[in-house]
Design a protein around this motif. Structure first.
Motif, PDB file in Angstrom:
ATOM      1  N   SER A  97      -4.303  -3.812  -3.744  1.00 14.06           N
ATOM      2  CA  SER A  97      -3.387  -3.237  -2.960  1.00 14.06           C
ATOM      3  C   SER A  97      -2.028  -2.987  -3.716  1.00 14.06           C
ATOM      4  CB  SER A  97      -2.703  -4.108  -1.567  1.00 14.06           C
ATOM      5  OG  SER A  97      -1.806  -3.423  -0.996  1.00 14.06           O
ATOM      6  N   ALA A  98      -2.144  -2.055  -4.672  1.00 12.19           N
ATOM      7  CA  ALA A  98      -1.116  -1.607  -5.788  1.00 12.19           C
ATOM      8  C   ALA A  98      -1.217  -2.891  -6.524  1.00 12.19           C
ATOM      9  CB  ALA A  98       0.033  -1.167  -5.070  1.00 12.19           C
ATOM     10  N   LYS A 112       0.679  -1.321   0.031  1.00 16.54           N
ATOM     11  CA  LYS A 112      -0.065  -0.011  -0.145  1.00 16.54           C
ATOM     12  C   LYS A 112       1.004   1.192   0.048  1.00 16.54           C
ATOM     13  CE  LYS A 112      -4.408  -1.379   0.548  1.00 16.54           C
ATOM     14  NZ  LYS A 112      -5.798  -1.122   0.884  1.00 16.54           N
ATOM     15  N   ALA A 113       1.809   1.118   0.285  1.00 17.91           N
ATOM     16  CA  ALA A 113       2.996   2.236   0.333  1.00 17.91           C
ATOM     17  C   ALA A 113       2.869   3.081  -0.855  1.00 17.91           C
ATOM     18  CB  ALA A 113       4.351   1.920   0.490  1.00 17.91           C
ATOM     19  N   GLU A 114       2.739   2.190  -2.259  1.00 18.77           N
ATOM     20  CA  GLU A 114       2.668   2.779  -3.267  1.00 18.77           C
ATOM     21  C   GLU A 114       1.478   4.079  -3.397  1.00 18.77           C
ATOM     22  OE1 GLU A 114       2.966   0.841  -7.032  1.00 18.77           O
ATOM     23  OE2 GLU A 114       3.904  -0.683  -6.268  1.00 18.77           O
ATOM     24  N   TYR A 115       0.409   3.823  -2.660  1.00 16.70           N
ATOM     25  CA  TYR A 115      -0.405   4.930  -3.008  1.00 16.70           C
ATOM     26  C   TYR A 115      -0.351   6.183  -2.482  1.00 16.70           C
ATOM     27  CZ  TYR A 115      -3.477   1.124  -4.249  1.00 16.70           C
ATOM     28  OH  TYR A 115      -4.001  -0.092  -4.670  1.00 16.70           O
ATOM     29  N   PHE A 116       0.645   6.070  -1.172  1.00 16.05           N
ATOM     30  CA  PHE A 116       1.202   7.546  -0.743  1.00 16.05           C
ATOM     31  C   PHE A 116       1.992   8.340  -1.894  1.00 16.05           C
ATOM     32  CE2 PHE A 116       0.749   4.764   3.166  1.00 16.05           C
ATOM     33  CZ  PHE A 116      -0.247   5.612   3.739  1.00 16.05           C
ATOM     34  N   SER A 140       2.005  -0.917 -11.170  1.00 16.27           N
ATOM     35  CA  SER A 140       2.724  -0.062 -10.353  1.00 16.27           C
ATOM     36  C   SER A 140       2.072   1.311 -10.322  1.00 16.27           C
ATOM     37  CB  SER A 140       4.067  -0.065 -10.048  1.00 16.27           C
ATOM     38  OG  SER A 140       4.607   0.922  -9.453  1.00 16.27           O
ATOM     39  N   ILE A 141       1.180   1.597  -9.493  1.00 15.36           N
ATOM     40  CA  ILE A 141       0.595   3.098  -9.578  1.00 15.36           C
ATOM     41  C   ILE A 141       1.569   4.193  -9.008  1.00 15.36           C
ATOM     42  CG2 ILE A 141      -0.346   3.142  -7.038  1.00 15.36           C
ATOM     43  CD1 ILE A 141      -2.712   4.387  -8.273  1.00 15.36           C
ATOM     44  N   ALA A 142       2.609   3.711  -8.326  1.00 14.80           N
ATOM     45  CA  ALA A 142       3.685   4.469  -8.178  1.00 14.80           C
ATOM     46  C   ALA A 142       4.428   4.989  -9.158  1.00 14.80           C
ATOM     47  CB  ALA A 142       4.423   4.102  -6.887  1.00 14.80           C
ATOM     48  N   ALA A 199      -6.905   7.211  -3.224  1.00 13.84           N
ATOM     49  CA  ALA A 199      -7.864   7.089  -2.243  1.00 13.84           C
ATOM     50  C   ALA A 199      -8.387   5.730  -2.171  1.00 13.84           C
ATOM     51  CB  ALA A 199      -8.839   8.224  -2.412  1.00 13.84           C
ATOM     52  N   SER A 200      -9.127   5.549  -3.558  1.00 11.65           N
ATOM     53  CA  SER A 200      -9.705   3.973  -3.369  1.00 11.65           C
ATOM     54  C   SER A 200      -8.959   2.933  -3.189  1.00 11.65           C
ATOM     55  CB  SER A 200     -10.018   3.952  -5.229  1.00 11.65           C
ATOM     56  OG  SER A 200     -10.918   4.849  -5.592  1.00 11.65           O
ATOM     57  N   GLY A 201      -7.324   3.017  -3.634  1.00  8.20           N
ATOM     58  CA  GLY A 201      -6.761   1.988  -3.078  1.00  8.20           C
ATOM     59  C   GLY A 201      -6.578   2.102  -1.656  1.00  8.20           C
ATOM     60  N   LEU A 202      -6.138   2.990  -0.951  1.00  4.92           N
ATOM     61  CA  LEU A 202      -6.109   3.180   0.420  1.00  4.92           C
ATOM     62  C   LEU A 202      -7.276   2.640   1.282  1.00  4.92           C
ATOM     63  CD1 LEU A 202      -4.196   6.385   0.869  1.00  4.92           C
ATOM     64  CD2 LEU A 202      -3.354   4.020   1.385  1.00  4.92           C
TER      65      LEU A 202
END
Ligand code: ZN
Length: 307
Positions: free
Chosen positions: A238-239, A74-78, A141-143, A200-203
């Protein structure tokens, strides 16, 4: 599923950002143009963004530990939310400057060394953005995707500047320049908002996208029948990782081994259809009414209100 190699793309983005800053500083040194200096200073944002992406991708690739038993994906969403916010700030700055120029028209800059340097920087950004986008799609990878989108907003901004210089040069209509800048800003707002929304959706543990849900449904359909049924199917993304849980209802007289063999096969099939999936199943006797009382998120019905 080791994703440490994705950090290499973030490193590439970092190197490219440092290279474009150096180019712009060199152009500032050669021409003494303050515009080039401010351009170079603006590119510091890209270094910060790439560094943040590098750090958060590195973090998200860490294996699960006692503190984060579901891993760090989930760190990728930050990272993607941070990039989305940066893009929105850039859009606001461009829009602000454009409105200012609409109200107070100024002579347009000529094509000089500064413009040539920004074209070279744009080419670097474009190439890196394409490489990052490709890797982001392959590895979900969204990041990385967000860092690529950020670079693409720089590309569009520069393309807008060059198009405006040419268009005003041809027509002599100075209002074209801020108008093109406003169009660029609108396009960038869209990208930034979309990244923030998806982060936001991912988190918020959104369910898997429809295409993946269909793949799971197709597998369950092959097992479903007189004897086997499913319920309480829950998924979350989760990413690059997917989580799936479900209850599997089988005849109560099956041995533990038979039931376990079934869910093992089922879990392996789903994991093969959607790489990077963690699946949890809960085996239940289908004749027992108690098997149907646990479908909701809360297993125990809430107590009736006191009054
Ligand atoms: Zn159940």
């Amino acid at each position: 599923m080791d994703r440490t190699h994705l950090t290499r793309f973030a490193l590439l983005s970092l190197v490219a950002a440092i290279a474009t800053i150096s180019l712009k500083l060199l152009a500032w040194h050669l021409t003494g143009s303050v515009g080039m200096l401010s351009d170079a200073l603006e590119s510091i944002v890209n270094v910060v963004a790439a560094a943040a992406t590098l750090w958060l991708l590195y973090l998200s690739a860490r294996p699960p530990d006692e503190r984060y038993t579901y891993g760090y994906s989930k760190a990728e969403y930050f990272s993607s939310a941070f990039e989305g916010a940066l893009i929105l700030v850039a859009a606001f700055a461009i829009g602000w400057a454009a409105v200012d120029r609409l109200l107070h028209p100024q002579p347009i800059e000529r094509i000089d060394l500064g413009v040539v340097v920004s074209i070279v920087a744009t080419a670097i950004n474009l190439i890196v953005a394409r490489l990052l986008l490709g890797a982001a799609r392959r590895h979900d990878s969204i990041a990385l995707e967000a860092d690529a989108q950020h670079l693409m907003t720089d590309v569009w901004t520069s393309v807008g500047v060059v198009v405006a210089v040419l268009a005003v040069g041809f027509t002599g209509w100075s209002w074209l320049d801020p108008s093109i800048a406003l169009l660029v800003a609108a396009n960038i707002v869209f990208t930034g908002v979309s990244l923030l929304r998806r982060s936001a959706s991912g988190l918020m543990d959104q369910a898997l996208p429809p295409e993946r849900m269909q793949r799971i449904a197709a597998i369950l359909d092959r097992y479903r029948g007189d004897r086997i049924e499913f319920h309480a199917i829950r998924t979350r993304v989760s990413a690059g990782r997917s989580f799936v849980s479900m209850h599997v209802l089988v005849p109560g007289n099956w041995t533990v081994k038979r039931g376990h063999d079934l869910v093992e096969r089922l879990e392996l099939e789903i994991a093969a259809a959607i790489p990077g999936t963690t699946i949890e199943t809960h085996l239940e006797p289908r004749e027992d009414p108690a098997s149907y009382e646990d479908v909701a998120l809360d297993r125990i019905a809430p107590a009736p209100p006191a009054h």
